[in-house]
Design a protein around this motif. Sequence first.
Motif, PDB file in Angstrom:
ATOM      1  N   MET A   1       0.779  -1.215  -0.065  1.00 61.62           N
ATOM      2  CA  MET A   1       0.068  -0.039  -0.088  1.00 61.62           C
ATOM      3  C   MET A   1       0.881   1.167  -0.109  1.00 61.62           C
ATOM      4  O   MET A   1       0.512   2.379  -0.606  1.00 61.62           O
ATOM      5  CB  MET A   1      -0.823  -0.121   1.214  1.00 61.62           C
ATOM      6  N   PHE A   2       1.965   1.409   0.707  1.00 55.18           N
ATOM      7  CA  PHE A   2       2.840   2.266   0.726  1.00 55.18           C
ATOM      8  C   PHE A   2       4.306   1.906   0.854  1.00 55.18           C
ATOM      9  O   PHE A   2       4.433   0.868   1.667  1.00 55.18           O
ATOM     10  CB  PHE A   2       2.267   3.497   1.522  1.00 55.18           C
ATOM     11  N   ILE A   3       5.229   2.872   0.591  1.00 57.11           N
ATOM     12  CA  ILE A   3       6.674   2.829   0.772  1.00 57.11           C
ATOM     13  C   ILE A   3       7.145   3.999   1.084  1.00 57.11           C
ATOM     14  O   ILE A   3       6.994   5.006   0.286  1.00 57.11           O
ATOM     15  CB  ILE A   3       7.311   2.127  -0.468  1.00 57.11           C
ATOM     16  N   LEU A   4       7.886   4.223   2.213  1.00 54.12           N
ATOM     17  CA  LEU A   4       8.466   5.623   2.662  1.00 54.12           C
ATOM     18  C   LEU A   4       9.962   5.177   3.040  1.00 54.12           C
ATOM     19  O   LEU A   4      10.281   4.455   4.081  1.00 54.12           O
ATOM     20  CB  LEU A   4       7.719   5.927   4.121  1.00 54.12           C
ATOM     21  N   PRO A   5      10.755   5.773   2.081  1.00 55.56           N
ATOM     22  CA  PRO A   5      12.263   5.610   2.273  1.00 55.56           C
ATOM     23  C   PRO A   5      12.963   6.630   2.972  1.00 55.56           C
ATOM     24  O   PRO A   5      12.915   7.766   2.433  1.00 55.56           O
ATOM     25  CB  PRO A   5      12.563   5.356   0.519  1.00 55.56           C
ATOM     26  N   PHE A   6      13.608   6.424   3.947  1.00 53.76           N
ATOM     27  CA  PHE A   6      14.318   7.426   4.909  1.00 53.76           C
ATOM     28  C   PHE A   6      15.647   7.265   4.738  1.00 53.76           C
ATOM     29  O   PHE A   6      16.305   6.179   4.754  1.00 53.76           O
ATOM     30  CB  PHE A   6      13.744   7.402   6.313  1.00 53.76           C
ATOM     31  N   ALA A   7      16.463   8.329   4.996  1.00 55.28           N
ATOM     32  CA  ALA A   7      17.594   8.338   5.471  1.00 55.28           C
ATOM     33  C   ALA A   7      17.832   8.947   6.652  1.00 55.28           C
ATOM     34  O   ALA A   7      17.320  10.164   6.911  1.00 55.28           O
ATOM     35  CB  ALA A   7      18.841   8.977   4.350  1.00 55.28           C
ATOM     36  N   VAL A   8      18.650   8.662   7.866  1.00 60.40           N
ATOM     37  CA  VAL A   8      18.902   8.843   9.116  1.00 60.40           C
ATOM     38  C   VAL A   8      19.933   9.882   8.935  1.00 60.40           C
ATOM     39  O   VAL A   8      21.307   9.474   8.797  1.00 60.40           O
ATOM     40  CB  VAL A   8      19.034   7.891  10.123  1.00 60.40           C
ATOM     41  N   GLU A   9      20.094  11.099   9.325  1.00 59.62           N
ATOM     42  CA  GLU A   9      21.252  11.878   9.353  1.00 59.62           C
ATOM     43  C   GLU A   9      21.336  12.257  11.051  1.00 59.62           C
ATOM     44  O   GLU A   9      20.729  12.502  11.795  1.00 59.62           O
ATOM     45  CB  GLU A   9      21.033  13.345   8.843  1.00 59.62           C
ATOM     46  N   ARG A  10      23.003  12.081  11.188  1.00 56.94           N
ATOM     47  CA  ARG A  10      23.283  12.009  12.469  1.00 56.94           C
ATOM     48  C   ARG A  10      23.922  13.574  12.845  1.00 56.94           C
ATOM     49  O   ARG A  10      24.457  14.178  12.046  1.00 56.94           O
ATOM     50  CB  ARG A  10      24.488  10.989  12.651  1.00 56.94           C
ATOM     51  N   GLY A  11      23.651  13.821  13.906  1.00 56.68           N
ATOM     52  CA  GLY A  11      24.104  15.235  14.482  1.00 56.68           C
ATOM     53  C   GLY A  11      23.718  15.260  15.993  1.00 56.68           C
ATOM     54  O   GLY A  11      23.733  14.019  16.707  1.00 56.68           O
ATOM     55  N   LEU A  12      23.600  16.441  16.323  1.00 52.95           N
ATOM     56  CA  LEU A  12      22.995  16.506  17.820  1.00 52.95           C
ATOM     57  C   LEU A  12      21.668  15.618  18.022  1.00 52.95           C
ATOM     58  O   LEU A  12      21.323  15.332  19.192  1.00 52.95           O
ATOM     59  CB  LEU A  12      23.121  17.988  18.396  1.00 52.95           C
ATOM     60  N   VAL A  13      21.241  15.914  16.971  1.00 42.83           N
ATOM     61  CA  VAL A  13      19.657  15.090  16.905  1.00 42.83           C
ATOM     62  C   VAL A  13      19.751  14.092  15.531  1.00 42.83           C
ATOM     63  O   VAL A  13      20.158  14.587  14.557  1.00 42.83           O
ATOM     64  CB  VAL A  13      18.450  16.023  16.708  1.00 42.83           C
ATOM     65  N   ARG A  14      19.217  13.273  15.724  1.00 42.42           N
ATOM     66  CA  ARG A  14      19.211  12.208  14.805  1.00 42.42           C
ATOM     67  C   ARG A  14      17.833  12.259  13.953  1.00 42.42           C
ATOM     68  O   ARG A  14      16.622  12.297  14.470  1.00 42.42           O
ATOM     69  CB  ARG A  14      19.129  10.846  15.056  1.00 42.42           C
ATOM     70  N   THR A  15      17.815  12.542  12.697  1.00 40.81           N
ATOM     71  CA  THR A  15      16.870  13.247  11.989  1.00 40.81           C
ATOM     72  C   THR A  15      16.673  12.247  10.717  1.00 40.81           C
ATOM     73  O   THR A  15      17.455  12.079   9.900  1.00 40.81           O
ATOM     74  CB  THR A  15      17.175  14.606  11.443  1.00 40.81           C
TER      75      THR A  15
END
Length: 406
Positions: free
Chosen positions: A87-101
């Motif tokens: 039904m859906f695909i959501l592809p994420f990249a996790v960027e690291r720093g003071l906050v993981r986004t």
Amino acid sequence: MANLDLTLPPPNDAQPCRPHQAIESPNMVRITVSLHLELDELEAEWRALDENSRNSLHQSFDWCVAWSRTHTHRFVVIRGACGQKPMFILPFAVERGLVRTARLIGSEHSNLNTGVFADLEPVPRVELVRALTDGMRQLRPFADVVRLERMPAKWRGVLNPFSALPGITHPNASFQLPLLHGMEATLTQLNAKRRRKKIRTSEKRLAEMGGYDYITARQSPQAHALLETFFQQKASRFAALGLPDVFSDAATRAFFHALVDRQTGGLFELDAIGLKGEYQGKIIAISGLLRKGDHVICQFGSIDDGVAADSSPGELLFYRTIERLCGEGVKLFDFGIGDQRYKRSWCTIKTSLRDIVVPLTPRGFLAASLYRAMTRAKRTVKANERAYAFLQRQRRRWQQGPGAED
């Protein structure tokens, strides 16, 4: 792989849903949300969902794989399915720093984000929202906050599935021009007489220099060579304006070269204006186009203002490109995000975009509040032309260092 089961009522069922209880009923819709750390394992169904014309090319399999193979982020994909049907695909990249986004893959160079969805008409909207938000919460082991940026509330006449989630207006809109049956019909939406006169003037000036070629490159090595010329032209332009070069990073450059090589469906092409005569082979304007079905996005553009700048080569390039695409079945030419004068002169559609922020941890709640405040501040400043111009001048001075002049 982590799984979350949501049991949903059928569209006409007025009874409240209990998403964590599996109730045996032939009329129930069961959504399973899973997390995947390898993009390739979803390729077949991802490509099938890519066929939906309302899904942005920026979340297509080829775009995301090219990004993942040129960057070192952690990549996490959320997949939602009803039984065996994705039904859906959501592809994420996790960027690291003071906050993981967690951001949709390649967001910093995306003009339009939608996620990748099937036809969701059978799924009750309130339950779809629940599935999406619960799915994003599964990112908690990897990220503190999820940022979904540059998302239209409605795209091509249909509500985006994320439109029901709370969000804030992005500081910039995007701009589009519908392509009609031929260039003449398309120009009737604009100041056709003035635009044709401007193009005749451009061509006359270039004829005096020996003429020009309109170039379309989809394959190596010509496309790679034009891409390198674009990087050079853009670096010179940013330096002249005292602005940071957003294409200077080696990984970003490698990504666009990778897109050139992933031509499985006419994904990426470069168009250019090249001179003849004394300046034979000199490239004076370049645009990078992403194409999906009848929708084309101008991903980037540049000009060489050292030669024939008074011929308006950028305008000429857009004219010739739009003229060609009118004959190739394209219905929408998208100039992308950012409010600039040349876009307003070409476009009849302005699309507002939204940012959605989902905090996952206490640190993420603080980051989400700060991000919303900064976005509202940017939007307020950009709405005030005088204040925005002042800040741009100050930014150029800061980039150029002490003693810089306007």
